[in-house]
Scaffold this active site. Structure first.
Site, PDB file in Angstrom:
ATOM      1  N   TYR A  49     -99.440  20.892  60.169  1.00 40.71           N
ATOM      2  CA  TYR A  49     -99.557  21.556  58.868  1.00 40.71           C
ATOM      3  C   TYR A  49     -98.302  21.326  58.039  1.00 40.71           C
ATOM      4  O   TYR A  49     -97.288  20.818  58.533  1.00 40.71           O
ATOM      5  CB  TYR A  49     -99.815  23.061  59.055  1.00 40.71           C
ATOM      6  CG  TYR A  49     -98.611  23.872  59.467  1.00 40.71           C
ATOM      7  CD1 TYR A  49     -98.138  23.838  60.777  1.00 40.71           C
ATOM      8  CD2 TYR A  49     -97.942  24.683  58.550  1.00 40.71           C
ATOM      9  CE1 TYR A  49     -97.026  24.583  61.143  1.00 40.71           C
ATOM     10  CE2 TYR A  49     -96.823  25.433  58.927  1.00 40.71           C
ATOM     11  CZ  TYR A  49     -96.375  25.373  60.223  1.00 40.71           C
ATOM     12  OH  TYR A  49     -95.270  26.098  60.594  1.00 40.71           O
ATOM     13  N   ARG A  78     -93.194  13.860  55.820  1.00 40.30           N
ATOM     14  CA  ARG A  78     -93.089  14.566  57.098  1.00 40.30           C
ATOM     15  C   ARG A  78     -94.463  14.762  57.729  1.00 40.30           C
ATOM     16  O   ARG A  78     -94.638  14.643  58.953  1.00 40.30           O
ATOM     17  CB  ARG A  78     -92.393  15.916  56.905  1.00 40.30           C
ATOM     18  CG  ARG A  78     -92.176  16.650  58.220  1.00 40.30           C
ATOM     19  CD  ARG A  78     -91.334  17.896  58.037  1.00 40.30           C
ATOM     20  NE  ARG A  78     -91.996  18.900  57.215  1.00 40.30           N
ATOM     21  CZ  ARG A  78     -91.432  20.031  56.826  1.00 40.30           C
ATOM     22  NH1 ARG A  78     -90.184  20.298  57.175  1.00 40.30           N
ATOM     23  NH2 ARG A  78     -92.098  20.899  56.087  1.00 40.30           N
ATOM     24  N   ARG A  95    -114.910  21.403  74.564  1.00 43.51           N
ATOM     25  CA  ARG A  95    -113.572  21.784  75.010  1.00 43.51           C
ATOM     26  C   ARG A  95    -113.107  20.967  76.204  1.00 43.51           C
ATOM     27  O   ARG A  95    -113.752  20.930  77.246  1.00 43.51           O
ATOM     28  CB  ARG A  95    -113.544  23.275  75.372  1.00 43.51           C
ATOM     29  CG  ARG A  95    -112.146  23.767  75.733  1.00 43.51           C
ATOM     30  CD  ARG A  95    -112.119  25.231  76.105  1.00 43.51           C
ATOM     31  NE  ARG A  95    -110.759  25.661  76.384  1.00 43.51           N
ATOM     32  CZ  ARG A  95    -110.137  25.448  77.541  1.00 43.51           C
ATOM     33  NH1 ARG A  95    -110.764  24.835  78.524  1.00 43.51           N
ATOM     34  NH2 ARG A  95    -108.895  25.846  77.721  1.00 43.51           N
ATOM     35  N   HIS A 150    -108.954  19.650  77.539  1.00 45.90           N
ATOM     36  CA  HIS A 150    -107.552  19.472  77.157  1.00 45.90           C
ATOM     37  C   HIS A 150    -107.297  18.062  76.631  1.00 45.90           C
ATOM     38  O   HIS A 150    -106.688  17.861  75.590  1.00 45.90           O
ATOM     39  CB  HIS A 150    -106.624  19.704  78.356  1.00 45.90           C
ATOM     40  CG  HIS A 150    -106.458  21.144  78.741  1.00 45.90           C
ATOM     41  ND1 HIS A 150    -107.465  21.895  79.283  1.00 45.90           N
ATOM     42  CD2 HIS A 150    -105.380  21.964  78.671  1.00 45.90           C
ATOM     43  CE1 HIS A 150    -107.013  23.110  79.527  1.00 45.90           C
ATOM     44  NE2 HIS A 150    -105.755  23.193  79.170  1.00 45.90           N
ATOM     45  N   LYS A 164     -94.438  19.408  63.243  1.00 51.85           N
ATOM     46  CA  LYS A 164     -94.868  20.647  62.584  1.00 51.85           C
ATOM     47  C   LYS A 164     -96.319  20.926  62.959  1.00 51.85           C
ATOM     48  O   LYS A 164     -97.255  20.539  62.258  1.00 51.85           O
ATOM     49  CB  LYS A 164     -94.687  20.533  61.066  1.00 51.85           C
ATOM     50  CG  LYS A 164     -94.662  21.897  60.365  1.00 51.85           C
ATOM     51  CD  LYS A 164     -94.141  21.782  58.945  1.00 51.85           C
ATOM     52  CE  LYS A 164     -94.221  23.098  58.195  1.00 51.85           C
ATOM     53  NZ  LYS A 164     -93.203  24.082  58.596  1.00 51.85           N
ATOM     54  N   GLU A 203     -82.825  27.064  65.411  1.00 53.75           N
ATOM     55  CA  GLU A 203     -83.234  27.348  64.035  1.00 53.75           C
ATOM     56  C   GLU A 203     -83.782  28.764  63.990  1.00 53.75           C
ATOM     57  O   GLU A 203     -83.696  29.491  64.964  1.00 53.75           O
ATOM     58  CB  GLU A 203     -84.280  26.325  63.576  1.00 53.75           C
ATOM     59  CG  GLU A 203     -85.521  26.259  64.458  1.00 53.75           C
ATOM     60  CD  GLU A 203     -86.498  25.150  64.076  1.00 53.75           C
ATOM     61  OE1 GLU A 203     -86.348  24.545  62.994  1.00 53.75           O
ATOM     62  OE2 GLU A 203     -87.430  24.897  64.854  1.00 53.75           O
ATOM     63  N   LEU A 254     -87.185  21.748  63.557  1.00 58.31           N
ATOM     64  CA  LEU A 254     -87.958  21.039  62.547  1.00 58.31           C
ATOM     65  C   LEU A 254     -86.997  20.564  61.470  1.00 58.31           C
ATOM     66  O   LEU A 254     -86.146  21.330  61.007  1.00 58.31           O
ATOM     67  CB  LEU A 254     -89.006  21.956  61.924  1.00 58.31           C
ATOM     68  CG  LEU A 254     -89.879  21.206  60.916  1.00 58.31           C
ATOM     69  CD1 LEU A 254     -90.923  20.362  61.636  1.00 58.31           C
ATOM     70  CD2 LEU A 254     -90.510  22.149  59.929  1.00 58.31           C
TER      71      LEU A 254
END
Lengths: 284, 284
Positions: free
Chosen positions: B36, B55, B100, B102, B149, B181, B205
């Site tokens: 995102y 990014r 589903r 992994h 991110k 951070e 990040l």
């Protein structure tokens, strides 16, 4: 998708799994703010139901998600609705729906509950249990609360995909030089007839099969030690096997392209699987 | 929810944000398998658009999500559709919908794309910038790929909530004794007139505001050092501030209940914010 024939229960409403849609503002979607369980169904019944519902309650408490129910009945109802004899139940509870904000401080949210039961047309690990699987070792760069069963699973996904790309079926995760677990399994090694598995910590999930095996092996008079396992011990083990709800007991017969022990499914893995088979056979 | 007046774009279709529903089999929902961006909108325009889209492409590459577009136009379109002058854009791309599992090995999935623009009726950090905020230090137990991110954000949520419960607004995360951070910000300290911030690594990040400030401060003749910051340095700093898209430059004037420096918003934080203000003022 075969998933379209599965009937899911979403917040108490029954509908085909492929027609279940969640608000994108559900915190599971934007923050992986959700817990889950996977249960195995044999003979139409969930195996180790209370172990799973107990762990689920522990996850909910750790996450402080208030879902004031036991979920046992909801699980049984969904299995019945799908008329599944052999399969698995997936149950996910997310914190709820809210405007996007990392913090959930002072939010009073209504958890969202998804349950579905997937049938298995054949035993999902039959072939792997017969031949054993190939494993790789991989750095465990997951977060520090792997003891809570949450959907914060991206590292698990990336590492399991990497294992597949390397021609392996599972990765054994190594944190600070010691084994934690697999990407979706617990790890046991056998050395000189002794079963050894990493102790409970915030770096591993306390697997229901892991505990079942520890208890069962001890009760049958075997030696089981819960202690840290050095990465180097993996390569000197007589046997390595993983335990999981779906994979049950599956031997890792090759690790990082080197044979484990004799490179075949060993007697101690078979013995562990036999304990499970006996318990399944005894289910009423 | 005010979110109902926001027009979202979901896979190219426009509809109210509160009416956007994603399949629960979307991998964002069960695995946090999504990336995102959050962009700030000033004067009807996205600030540092190319830094954010660059990014985003890096995140997509790291995750190997194939979304063959730049997203710049999609962002501009959604801002226009919402007629937002001051606000923020949220953009999330998940790997796609699948049974589903992994592993996403050999799955050819179609990414799902959500974009929405939220208006700000007032500057969301106005008060905090004026008074400064309270911070706590907290162990950084997030995963090891915080440089990507992603929505694998549960630790951030739990820690930010904990900070709020402690009466603080942000937590400064400490991994192995050094600052990484904030839970949704980068951290700068100022000591003897020198700006110091942790270097890029897999534990932080690379914030767009962080880079903007480093470049701007250097260009203006200030000293900026990117190096590891020991936890102990936090308590000896003249100033601490966080940088983020929404919080811009916000001073941490109290940390673990102890005043930082003089315990007020300091001149160096104001200087850094002024750089941002100038750039915003110069936007056309």
């Amino acid at each position: 998708m075969n998933e379209s024939s599965i009937i899911a229960s979403y917040n108490g409403k029954s509908l085909p799994l492929t027609e279940v849609f969640a608000p994108v503002l559900d915190r599971a979607f934007m923050f992986s703010d959700a817990v889950y369980e996977v249960l195995r169904v044999y003979k139409g019944k969930p195996f180790l139901l209370s172990a799973h519902t107990t762990r689920l309650q522990a996850s909910l408490r750790s996450m402080r998600i208030a879902a004031n129910q036991d979920f046992g009945d909801a699980i049984l109802n969904n299995i019945a609705e799908n008329q599944v004899k052999e399969g698995m139940v997936y149950l996910q509870i997310s914190r709820g729906v809210a405007p996007r904000n990392h913090s959930f401080f002072a939010m009073e949210l209504k958890p969202s509950i998804l349950i579905y039961t997937k049938p298995f047309l054949e035993h999902p690990a039959a072939k792997e249990q017969q031949t054993g699987i190939k494993g790789i070792t991989h750095e465990d760069y997951r977060w520090g609360r792997c003891d809570i069963k949450t959907t914060n699973l991206l590292a698990n996904c990336l590492i399991q995909t990497h294992a597949n790309e390397m021609g392996a079926q599972e990765a054994i995760l190594i944190r600070n030089g010691v084994v934690s677990e697999g990407t979706s399994s617990n790890v046991f090694i056998v050395k000189n007839g002794i079963f050894i598995t990493p102790p409970k910590s915030t770096f591993i999930l306390a697997g229901t099969r892991r505990q079942f095996l520890i208890d069962g092996l001890l009760a049958a008079g075997h030696s089981v030690i819960e202690r840290q396992v050095e990465k180097t011990e993996l390569f000197n083990a007589d046997e390595i096997f993983i335990s999981s709800t779906v994979k049950e007991v599956t031997s890792v017969v090759q690790l990082d392209q080197k044979p484990v022990g004799k490179g075949i499914v060993g007697p101690f893995a078979k013995l562990a699987q036999a304990l499970l088979d006996d318990a399944i056979l005894a289910m009423k």
